[in-house]
Design a protein around this motif. Structure first.
Motif, PDB file in Angstrom:
ATOM      1  N   GLU A 194     -12.508  11.264  -1.086  1.00  0.00           N
ATOM      2  CA  GLU A 194     -13.811  10.511  -1.284  1.00  0.00           C
ATOM      3  C   GLU A 194     -14.411  11.074  -2.173  1.00  0.00           C
ATOM      4  O   GLU A 194     -15.380  10.940  -3.428  1.00  0.00           O
ATOM      5  N   MET A 228       0.471  -0.857   0.170  1.00  0.00           N
ATOM      6  CA  MET A 228      -0.131   0.289   0.381  1.00  0.00           C
ATOM      7  C   MET A 228       1.106   1.331  -0.221  1.00  0.00           C
ATOM      8  O   MET A 228       1.703   2.082   0.434  1.00  0.00           O
ATOM      9  N   SER A 284      -5.433   6.158  -7.202  1.00  0.00           N
ATOM     10  CA  SER A 284      -5.244   5.798  -7.446  1.00  0.00           C
ATOM     11  C   SER A 284      -4.494   4.082  -6.976  1.00  0.00           C
ATOM     12  O   SER A 284      -4.000   4.375  -5.717  1.00  0.00           O
ATOM     13  N   GLY A 285      -5.779   3.764  -6.746  1.00  0.00           N
ATOM     14  CA  GLY A 285      -4.890   1.976  -5.499  1.00  0.00           C
ATOM     15  C   GLY A 285      -5.983   2.037  -4.953  1.00  0.00           C
ATOM     16  O   GLY A 285      -6.183   3.088  -4.332  1.00  0.00           O
ATOM     17  N   ASP A 286      -4.982   1.425  -4.037  1.00  0.00           N
ATOM     18  CA  ASP A 286      -4.877   1.277  -2.383  1.00  0.00           C
ATOM     19  C   ASP A 286      -3.916   1.917  -2.071  1.00  0.00           C
ATOM     20  O   ASP A 286      -2.582   2.121  -2.891  1.00  0.00           O
ATOM     21  N   PHE A 287      -3.562   3.185  -1.104  1.00  0.00           N
ATOM     22  CA  PHE A 287      -3.316   4.201  -0.267  1.00  0.00           C
ATOM     23  C   PHE A 287      -3.965   4.617   0.847  1.00  0.00           C
ATOM     24  O   PHE A 287      -4.857   4.092   1.865  1.00  0.00           O
ATOM     25  N   GLU A 288      -2.653   5.366   2.434  1.00  0.00           N
ATOM     26  CA  GLU A 288      -3.225   6.007   2.786  1.00  0.00           C
ATOM     27  C   GLU A 288      -2.172   6.478   3.301  1.00  0.00           C
ATOM     28  O   GLU A 288      -1.699   7.046   2.479  1.00  0.00           O
TER      29      GLU A 288
END
Length: 86
Positions: free
Chosen positions: A43, A1, A57-61
């Motif tokens: 969001e 991530m 884009s994709g999964d991130f924190e």
């Protein structure tokens, strides 16, 4: 991530924040409000963009970064108010 950095800056009487490389900005009165507002702004951005920018884009924190000058400028006014109100 991956980690997405949120840059927090002093903006007069409050704080502003943005994600470099993304069209997402917000303001808030304190760090909690900045965090909540930024999460909501991202969001909303993702809801409106089926093909988001690479940064989001994709999964991130999220990692919120505040530099020393911003921290001192913003929080010194809070400490001053508390001292005066005693």
């Amino acid at each position: 991530m991956k980690v997405v950095e949120v840059i927090v800056e002093h903006a007069g009487k409050n704080l502003s924040a943005y994600v470099e490389g993304a069209l997402v900005i917000t303001v808030g009165n304190d760090m909690k409000e900045i965090e909540d507002n930024m999460k909501e702004a991202i969001e909303l951005y993702l809801e409106d963009n089926s093909n988001p920018c690479e940064v989001l884009s994709g999964d991130f924190e999220l990692k919120f970064k505040i530099d020393a000058a911003t921290f001192i400028n913003y929080y010194s006014s809070i400490f001053t108010k508390v001292s005066v109100q005693k």
